[in-house]
Design a protein around this motif. Structure first.
Motif, short mmCIF file in Angstrom:
data_model
loop_
_atom_site.label_atom_id
_atom_site.label_comp_id
_atom_site.label_asym_id
_atom_site.label_seq_id
_atom_site.Cartn_x
_atom_site.Cartn_y
_atom_site.Cartn_z
N ASP A 40 0.55 4.13 -2.83
CA ASP A 40 -0.03 5.24 -2.59
C ASP A 40 0.90 6.47 -3.33
O ASP A 40 0.57 7.53 -3.48
CB ASP A 40 -0.03 5.78 -1.03
N GLN A 45 0.84 -1.35 0.08
CA GLN A 45 0.07 0.08 0.03
C GLN A 45 0.79 1.19 0.03
O GLN A 45 0.53 2.43 -0.73
CB GLN A 45 -0.86 0.15 1.28
N ARG A 63 -4.55 1.56 -7.37
CA ARG A 63 -4.97 1.56 -5.91
C ARG A 63 -5.71 0.21 -5.70
O ARG A 63 -6.18 -0.01 -4.39
CB ARG A 63 -5.95 2.57 -5.68
#
Length: 750
Positions: free
Chosen positions: A198, A194, A257
């Motif tokens: 990001d 993640q 994402r």
């Protein structure tokens, strides 16, 4: 797509379309059957044996029940091993959980083993018939919540987005490229991926799609068909479909994402025919149909966007919480000068005080690493052509070679450069339009621009455009004189009349004219000219060289490049006064060496010397002069050392290193995908234009790969050969002879 079937007989399977909804089929009852009419996404999961995979993938969908409801999806599990009782039971056990979660789900059992391609074409046919987008999901996957809606959202960003992959831990070009990928069950594993996602844009274009989890818009399937069954049991069938639609402009994209775990090769590991057998044959079919495929996909791995992902991954801390950074000394030589001293001083401090945050490397060749004894600092060497990637690289010295920029751009997410002085663009014999443009390019794309004095910063601002995006830092090198004290210095000079003149062979250092003037004005004093290349008075000056040093009995010439610190210190100790006659400096280490040796020093009145004078508390042992005639007059009565309190120790090299680190920290905190891509794209474009090809070749040919391989190894071999003293000396003799012939011809015909 992975291999599915070991048998793949030519037996058609059934398609359950909207009219087929009814009672249980093949012993399984479809759940949520009443919701099938409004299906917007058909999630198709093929199973071939490997019953142990069923629970993980379907449980992950149960955890995504809200997402599935939001996108109006149904799940179809295809059992392509109808005689495998264990798989049959595993699917039966999971259906109640899917129904309890409110997920429309059914199991389709092929009457015979069809193989992956033909089984998925059943799903294609149903999706087209129901005008539902198709999401193909391998059985060895685990879907993270939020993934499915995000994939559809990315597909909706552009009507030409025909194929969408999520990111993954193991899915070739869809893989998020962490430096040390954690195991899926490791604590914080998802957070690690993640953190990288990001930093990326919401979506990225890719040349093809990966079948582990693939969303295909239904109209693409309606227009271009499903998977070509010429690919038999699998591999390259999805590439064929993507290229087929791609010829009309439909693109494959990554939803950055979204995330799906993928074991890889596990879902079809029970097949009897290996990938090594099937893939080459199918690849030959693909290449024959789509000659553009090879170049299109190879270009992706060299594209700025792909490299940027790897560089951003380097900005994430490793298991020890550290980032890898490097100091670029690739232009350093096995010799002594101010630039090399500045680099070692910074490296020495950084290796001591930056260790909690950074793992530090030094980029240089082996000869330089050994000569400057970087081993003693405990800093590992990185080869300039080794391809290592770092969170940040800080280069000491402005570039004079375009290859430096070509190496720096793909090697670090943050690039800093110490712009030491602008003299090379100020002197006409040194300056070239190309050099000026290269430095402007460097400033345009550097994240950190460091200068070693306010004067130098002002000069670069006057000569170049400094972008507002760059972080500027002015950092005087350490001013703690203890750090500059050479061995053997500090005692009272035995001959206060001896004059030590420092410089080198460049015109602006003004060594030769100054030493000649002083030797002529003071025949009863010894003048030592320390720093020239060659043999001083014995060397014949060329048209681009300064006038040679005079052949006078009181003028001693000393080349400095190979001297040890002790030998240099002995010259300071023997001098009564030190003269540093340079017309242009960014800092000036000889000034600090002279003061550390407790010798009065004469310097030209330059802004940088006045800046240092103020920073040192205006020491009485720094003496300014305006021109050589003024220097001669002032030395008629040589200055003597005056007692003086040196500056505090906290103004040393560690202070300067903290200032540099603070700038790098700011740049790392603000690191951005777009800036990295812009820098990489600019460097690549410039390199391509310089090679007289406006665009790269359509494919990365074997010949091109071989040429790069040979060129790199020829360079390394040449470097090793030139390290042999006898060979190097012989080549120098030949070079000097050739230069002598050229000069003779020049004088004859000029």
């Amino acid at each position: 797509m992975d291999q599915h079937s070991a048998v793949a007989p030519q037996t058609s399977g059934r398609i359950l379309g909207p009219a087929s909804v009814g009672p249980a089929t093949n012993g399984f009852r479809p759940t949520g059957a009443g919701k099938r009419i409004g299906c917007r996404v058909l999630i198709a999961i093929p199973f071939y044996k490997n019953a142990h995979l069923v629970a993980a993938v379907l449980n992950s969908l149960v955890a995504c029940a809200d997402d599935i409801g939001a996108i109006g999806a149904e799940v179809v599990c295809y059992n392509d091993s109808p005689d495998h009782a264990e798989l049959h039971q595993a699917l039966a056990d999971q259906l109640p959980r899917m129904e309890a979660a409110g997920i429309p789900c059914r199991v389709e059992v092929n009457e015979q083993n069809l193989g992956f391609v033909r089984t998925m074409n059943l799903a294609v046919a149903e999706a087209v018939a129901r005008r539902a987008d198709l999401l193909l999901l391998n059985s060895d996957t685990v879907v993270e919540p939020g993934t499915l809606p995000e994939m559809l959202a990315v597909a909706a960003l552009d009507h030409m987005h025909g194929f969408v992959n999520p990111r993954s831990n193991n899915a070739t070009l869809a893989t998020l490229p962490l430096r040390a990928p954690p195991a899926p069950d490791a604590p914080g594993a998802r957070a690690a991926y993640q953190a990288l996602s990001d930093l990326l844009p919401r979506s990225s274009f890719v040349p093809t799609a990966v079948g582990f989890c693939l969303l295909i818009r239904w109209n693409i399937l309606a227009e271009f068909g499903g998977f070509d069954e010429v690919y038999g049991q699998g591999y390259n069938e999805e590439n064929d479909l993507v290229m087929r639609a791609g010829r009309c402009g439909y693109r494959a994209v990554l939803a950055n994402r979204a995330f799906v775990w993928h074991l890889g090769e596990e879902s079809f590991s029970s097949a009897s025919v290996s990938r090594a057998t099937l893939e080459p044959a199918n690849r030959a079919i693909l290449d024959a149909r789509y000659p553009e495929y090879a170049g299109y996909t190879v270009a992706h791995y060299h594209a700025p966007e792909t490299i940027a992902e790897h560089l951003l991954a380097a900005t994430l801390p490793d298991a020890d919480g550290k980032l890898n950074i490097a100091f670029d000394f690739s232009s350093f030589r096995a010799a002594h000068n101010g630039t090399f001293q500045a680099g070692r001083q910074l490296l020495e401090v950084a290796s001591r005080v930056w260790g909690e945050q950074f793992s530090i490397h030094v980029i240089c060749v082996e000869e330089v690493y050994a000569f400057h004894d970087y081993t003693a600092l405990g800093v590992p060497r990185a080869d300039p052509h080794g391809g290592a990637r770092f969170a940040a690289i800080f280069r000491v010295g402005q570039p004079y070679d375009w290859n430096v920029l070509e190496r720096l751009a793909p090697s670090a997410a943050v690039v800093g450069v110490y712009m030491l002085d602008p003299i090379s663009v100020d002197c006409p014999q040194l300056a070239t339009p190309l050099l000026t443009r290269m430095w402007q390019f460097t400033l345009d794309h550097a994240d950190v621009i460091a200068t070693q004095s306010r004067q130098t910063q002002r000069q670069f601002r006057q000569r170049f455009r400094i972008p507002t995006t760059a972080i500027e830092v002015v950092s005087l090198h350490g001013l703690d004189l203890a750090e500059y004290r050479l061995p053997g210095t500090g005692a009272v000079a035995s001959d206060t009349s001896q004059v030590l003149v420092l410089g080198n062979h460049f015109h602006h250092k003004f060594l030769n004219p100054t030493a000649n003037a002083l030797a002529a004005a003071f025949p009863d004093r010894t003048v030592v000219a320390m720093g020239p290349n060659g043999h001083g008075a014995a060397r014949e000056a060329g048209p681009m060289d300064p006038a040679p040093l005079d052949d006078r009995p009181n003028l001693r010439i000393l080349a400095v490049g190979d001297l040890t610190d002790a030998q240099i210190g002995a010259e300071y100790a023997a001098a009564g006064v030190v003269v540093f006659p340079s017309h242009a400096e960014g800092f000036g280490f000889p000034l600090l060496h002279a003061l550390a040796a407790e010798r009065p020093v004469m310097v030209r009145r330059l802004p940088v010397f006045e800046e240092i004078w103020h920073a040192l508390g205006e020491p009485p042992n720094m003496h300014f002069y305006e021109c050589t005639a003024d220097l001669v007059e002032r030395l008629r009565t040589p200055p003597l050392w005056q007692a003086w309190t040196a500056p505090a120790a906290d103004n040393g090299a560690e202070r300067s290193a903290r200032e540099i680190k603070a700038a790098l920290d700011r740049a790392l905190a603000a690191v951005g995908y777009d800036r990295i891509v812009s820098r990489l794209g600019a460097v690549q474009l410039a390199a391509q234009l310089a090679s007289h090809t406006a665009m790269p070749p359509a494919s990365d040919t074997k010949a091109a790969q071989a040429a790069r391989y040979v060129a790199l190894r020829v360079e390394r071999l040449t470097l090793r050969l030139l390290r042999l003293p006898l060979l190097y000396a012989g080549l120098r003799v030949l070079f000097r002879a050739a230069r002598g012939v050229w000069r003779a011809v020049y004088r004859r015909f000029a």
